[in-house]
Design a protein around this motif. Structure first.
Motif, PDB file in Angstrom:
ATOM      1  N   ALA A  11       8.773   6.243   0.630  1.00 27.95           N
ATOM      2  CA  ALA A  11       8.589   5.066  -0.229  1.00 27.95           C
ATOM      3  C   ALA A  11       7.248   5.209  -0.948  1.00 27.95           C
ATOM      4  N   THR A  12       7.182   6.168  -1.855  1.00 24.96           N
ATOM      5  CA  THR A  12       5.932   6.502  -2.533  1.00 24.96           C
ATOM      6  C   THR A  12       5.415   5.354  -3.390  1.00 24.96           C
ATOM      7  N   ALA A  13       6.262   4.754  -4.196  1.00 24.18           N
ATOM      8  CA  ALA A  13       5.819   3.656  -5.069  1.00 24.18           C
ATOM      9  C   ALA A  13       5.344   2.462  -4.244  1.00 24.18           C
ATOM     10  N   ALA A  14       6.046   2.159  -3.176  1.00 25.06           N
ATOM     11  CA  ALA A  14       5.645   1.045  -2.314  1.00 25.06           C
ATOM     12  C   ALA A  14       4.309   1.349  -1.639  1.00 25.06           C
ATOM     13  N   ALA A  15       4.106   2.580  -1.207  1.00 21.13           N
ATOM     14  CA  ALA A  15       2.832   2.962  -0.594  1.00 21.13           C
ATOM     15  C   ALA A  15       1.697   2.811  -1.600  1.00 21.13           C
ATOM     16  N   ASN A  16       1.940   3.200  -2.857  1.00 19.18           N
ATOM     17  CA  ASN A  16       0.940   3.016  -3.915  1.00 19.18           C
ATOM     18  C   ASN A  16       0.626   1.542  -4.117  1.00 19.18           C
ATOM     19  N   PHE A  17       1.657   0.727  -4.159  1.00 17.51           N
ATOM     20  CA  PHE A  17       1.475  -0.717  -4.318  1.00 17.51           C
ATOM     21  C   PHE A  17       0.625  -1.275  -3.172  1.00 17.51           C
ATOM     22  N   LEU A  18       0.965  -0.904  -1.936  1.00 17.19           N
ATOM     23  CA  LEU A  18       0.261  -1.418  -0.768  1.00 17.19           C
ATOM     24  C   LEU A  18      -1.195  -0.963  -0.739  1.00 17.19           C
ATOM     25  N   CYS A  19      -1.442   0.291  -1.072  1.00 13.32           N
ATOM     26  CA  CYS A  19      -2.801   0.815  -1.089  1.00 13.32           C
ATOM     27  C   CYS A  19      -3.648   0.049  -2.110  1.00 13.32           C
TER      28      CYS A  19
ATOM     29  N   LEU B 222      -6.617  -6.046   9.183  1.00 12.15           N
ATOM     30  CA  LEU B 222      -5.862  -4.979   8.523  1.00 12.15           C
ATOM     31  C   LEU B 222      -4.366  -5.175   8.703  1.00 12.15           C
ATOM     32  N   VAL B 223      -3.939  -5.410   9.924  1.00  9.22           N
ATOM     33  CA  VAL B 223      -2.508  -5.573  10.215  1.00  9.22           C
ATOM     34  C   VAL B 223      -1.952  -6.794   9.486  1.00  9.22           C
ATOM     35  N   ASN B 224      -2.678  -7.899   9.494  1.00 10.28           N
ATOM     36  CA  ASN B 224      -2.202  -9.113   8.817  1.00 10.28           C
ATOM     37  C   ASN B 224      -2.144  -8.931   7.306  1.00 10.28           C
ATOM     38  N   ALA B 225      -3.116  -8.218   6.735  1.00  9.45           N
ATOM     39  CA  ALA B 225      -3.101  -7.950   5.291  1.00  9.45           C
ATOM     40  C   ALA B 225      -1.912  -7.061   4.938  1.00  9.45           C
ATOM     41  N   LEU B 226      -1.680  -6.045   5.730  1.00  7.30           N
ATOM     42  CA  LEU B 226      -0.554  -5.145   5.489  1.00  7.30           C
ATOM     43  C   LEU B 226       0.765  -5.894   5.606  1.00  7.30           C
ATOM     44  N   LYS B 227       0.880  -6.730   6.612  1.00  9.13           N
ATOM     45  CA  LYS B 227       2.100  -7.524   6.800  1.00  9.13           C
ATOM     46  C   LYS B 227       2.320  -8.463   5.611  1.00  9.13           C
ATOM     47  N   ALA B 228       1.268  -9.131   5.156  1.00 10.92           N
ATOM     48  CA  ALA B 228       1.381 -10.058   4.023  1.00 10.92           C
ATOM     49  C   ALA B 228       1.808  -9.327   2.754  1.00 10.92           C
ATOM     50  N   GLU B 229       1.231  -8.170   2.500  1.00 10.21           N
ATOM     51  CA  GLU B 229       1.575  -7.423   1.285  1.00 10.21           C
ATOM     52  C   GLU B 229       2.982  -6.838   1.360  1.00 10.21           C
ATOM     53  N   MET B 230       3.419  -6.440   2.550  1.00  8.84           N
ATOM     54  CA  MET B 230       4.796  -5.957   2.697  1.00  8.84           C
ATOM     55  C   MET B 230       5.784  -7.099   2.458  1.00  8.84           C
ATOM     56  N   GLN B 231       5.457  -8.292   2.941  1.00 12.25           N
ATOM     57  CA  GLN B 231       6.318  -9.452   2.701  1.00 12.25           C
ATOM     58  C   GLN B 231       6.328  -9.828   1.222  1.00 12.25           C
ATOM     59  N   TYR B 232       5.178  -9.759   0.573  1.00 11.28           N
ATOM     60  CA  TYR B 232       5.109 -10.053  -0.858  1.00 11.28           C
ATOM     61  C   TYR B 232       5.938  -9.044  -1.650  1.00 11.28           C
ATOM     62  N   LEU B 233       5.867  -7.797  -1.258  1.00 11.46           N
ATOM     63  CA  LEU B 233       6.638  -6.748  -1.925  1.00 11.46           C
ATOM     64  C   LEU B 233       8.132  -7.056  -1.889  1.00 11.46           C
ATOM     65  N   ASP B 234       8.596  -7.668  -0.807  1.00  8.06           N
ATOM     66  CA  ASP B 234      10.010  -8.032  -0.685  1.00  8.06           C
ATOM     67  C   ASP B 234      10.431  -9.108  -1.689  1.00  8.06           C
ATOM     68  N   THR B 235       9.476  -9.883  -2.205  1.00  5.84           N
ATOM     69  CA  THR B 235       9.807 -10.952  -3.154  1.00  5.84           C
ATOM     70  C   THR B 235       9.894 -10.450  -4.588  1.00  5.84           C
TER      71      THR B 235
END
Length: 142
Positions: free
Chosen positions: A70-78, A115-128
């Motif tokens: 998931a290269t594009a998603a990894a870029n988004f998250l970073c 870190l974990v909470n930020a990653l979780k929040a951004e992964m959830q946002y990505l789903d929207t």
């Protein structure tokens, strides 16, 4: 492995070894979290977490079963981690889908939770976001 000038019996007394002990529990806060973030109906999920101590890599895949990078998603998250949360990470791996975490030496359990909470929040946002959104994501300069 023995440190120069120390026998293996003396190694536990070496200050470097003692300093690493608390850090292991902090890295566990990160490595123990991925099962919570492996979400079957999401844009991105965590395929694997690997590394030692606090030098960790979190591999992002489109599905745990297919292991497609998931290269594009990894870029988004970073990008989101640095711009929204001020958390510095880099991307690595042959597909640039591994988020590398290299925290400072003063890294607490609270920092790991942030870190974990930020990653979780951004992964959830990505789903929207609409699926085509990721098509426009450009590589994150790291």
């Amino acid at each position: 492995n023995s440190l120069p000038g120390y026998s293996s019996a003396d190694e536990s007394d070496h200050p470097r070894h003692q300093a690493e002990t608390p850090k292991k529990s902090h890295s566990a806060a990160i490595t123990d979290t991925p099962p919570q973030l492996r979400r079957p109906r999401s844009v991105v999920t965590i395929g694997d977490v690997r590394g030692a101590g606090l030098y960790l890599g979190v591999e992002f895949v489109t599905s745990f079963a297919s292991r497609e990078p998931a290269t594009a998603a990894a870029n988004f998250l970073c990008s989101a981690l640095v711009h929204k949360h001020h958390i510095l990470t880099t991307l690595d791996g042959p597909y640039q889908n591994v988020l590398v975490i290299k925290p400072p030496l003063s890294f607490s359990k609270q920092n790991a939770d942030v870190l974990v909470n930020a990653l979780k929040a951004e992964m959830q946002y990505l789903d929207t976001l609409p699926p085509e959104y990721l098509a426009g994501v450009t590589p994150t300069p790291t």
